[in-house]
Design an enzyme around this catalytic site. Sequence first.
Site, PDB file in Angstrom:
ATOM      1  N   LEU A 145       0.864  -1.173   0.000  1.00 14.62           N
ATOM      2  CA  LEU A 145       0.000   0.000   0.000  1.00 14.62           C
ATOM      3  C   LEU A 145       0.901   1.224   0.000  1.00 14.62           C
ATOM      4  O   LEU A 145       2.006   1.190   0.570  1.00 14.62           O
ATOM      5  CB  LEU A 145      -0.884   0.035   1.253  1.00 14.62           C
ATOM      6  CG  LEU A 145      -1.991  -1.023   1.390  1.00 14.62           C
ATOM      7  CD1 LEU A 145      -2.640  -0.910   2.761  1.00 14.62           C
ATOM      8  CD2 LEU A 145      -3.029  -0.879   0.291  1.00 14.62           C
ATOM      9  N   ASP A 146       0.445   2.309  -0.604  1.00 17.93           N
ATOM     10  CA  ASP A 146       1.193   3.568  -0.523  1.00 17.93           C
ATOM     11  C   ASP A 146       1.434   3.928   0.943  1.00 17.93           C
ATOM     12  O   ASP A 146       0.611   3.604   1.804  1.00 17.93           O
ATOM     13  CB  ASP A 146       0.399   4.715  -1.171  1.00 17.93           C
ATOM     14  CG  ASP A 146       0.346   4.622  -2.686  1.00 17.93           C
ATOM     15  OD1 ASP A 146       1.053   3.786  -3.258  1.00 17.93           O
ATOM     16  OD2 ASP A 146      -0.427   5.399  -3.286  1.00 17.93           O
ATOM     17  N   ARG A 147       2.506   4.634   1.202  1.00 12.96           N
ATOM     18  CA  ARG A 147       2.853   5.016   2.579  1.00 12.96           C
ATOM     19  C   ARG A 147       1.696   5.740   3.268  1.00 12.96           C
ATOM     20  O   ARG A 147       1.418   5.514   4.449  1.00 12.96           O
ATOM     21  CB  ARG A 147       4.095   5.920   2.570  1.00 12.96           C
ATOM     22  CG  ARG A 147       4.579   6.304   3.963  1.00 12.96           C
ATOM     23  CD  ARG A 147       5.864   7.114   3.888  1.00 12.96           C
ATOM     24  NE  ARG A 147       5.648   8.407   3.269  1.00 12.96           N
ATOM     25  CZ  ARG A 147       5.242   9.495   3.920  1.00 12.96           C
ATOM     26  NH1 ARG A 147       5.004   9.428   5.230  1.00 12.96           N
ATOM     27  NH2 ARG A 147       5.080  10.632   3.299  1.00 12.96           N
ATOM     28  N   THR A 206      -1.517   5.531   2.615  1.00 12.51           N
ATOM     29  CA  THR A 206      -2.782   4.787   2.600  1.00 12.51           C
ATOM     30  C   THR A 206      -2.812   3.816   3.765  1.00 12.51           C
ATOM     31  O   THR A 206      -1.836   3.122   4.030  1.00 12.51           O
ATOM     32  CB  THR A 206      -2.939   4.010   1.276  1.00 12.51           C
ATOM     33  OG1 THR A 206      -2.845   4.914   0.181  1.00 12.51           O
ATOM     34  CG2 THR A 206      -4.268   3.280   1.214  1.00 12.51           C
TER      35      THR A 206
END
Length: 238
Positions: free
Chosen positions: A65-67, A69
Site C-alpha cells: 500500500l502507498d505510505r 494509505t
Amino acid sequence: MIVLTPDEIAFVRSLVIYEDADILALNKPAGLSSQGGRGQVHTLDELIWAFAKPGKARPRLIHRLDRDTSGVILTAKTKPAAGFLGKAMMARKFSKTYRAIVTPGAPVPREGVIAEPLRRDEAGREAYMRICAPDHPDAETAETRYRTLAMTETSALLDLAPQTGRMHQLRVHLASIGRPIAGDARYGGALAVDGIPVPRLMLHAAALRFPHPNGGSQRIEAPTPPDMAEILKALSLG
C-alpha cells in the site's frame, strides 16, 4: 535479520487483524511505508521480522500500500502460501475495496468506471502517475470502479474497486474526473474541507477478498482509522 526494539515489536503486533497457519493480515496505519522507506524508521516489511519463528522464514508481504494509505495488507507465513497467493494476485483473483473522501461533492455520475491509461513520470527522486493516451509508448491500462456511499454539497465518501493495480491509480483516476481525494497534496486534493483540516490522504483499504491457500475464499476487513472516522463524522458522511 532485523533487530527491533520492544516498542516496535509491540506496535506491529497491535496491527494484526487476522492470523492462521498460512497467512497474517495487518491493518497498516497511514504514514508507514510498506517497503523501501527512507531514513532510520523501519518499514512494515522490516517490522514483520517480529513474527519470525526460530529457524523459519519471516512472513512475506504479498502486496503493498502507498505510505499514506491505511488498511488491509496481507502477508504469507510459509513459502508455499507465498507462492500460491502471488500467483493468485497475478491472475487478478484478489478483490480490493477502498474507501476515500473526495471533494467537491459526489462524482457525476455517482457510480461508474474510470478506464484511463496511466504512465509513470519521474521528477527528480519523486515518481508520479499521469493520465495518457492509449497509444502512448509507456501507457498502462488501468480501471477503477467507484460508487458513492454518502455525499454532501462539498464532499463525498466513495467505495472504490480497482480492477488493476497501478501505482497511485485511485488517486490519479479520481483527480482525472475532478474529484481528487481529500488530503492528497500530490494530486490536487483539498487540505481542508468546510474549514476542517485534512492532514493526510483520506484513502483506506477497507477489505480484501482472495483465494485462501487451504481452499475457499477469505475476506478480511480493516476498521476505519480513528482520524478518518472523525473527519467523516465532522463532514456528515459517516
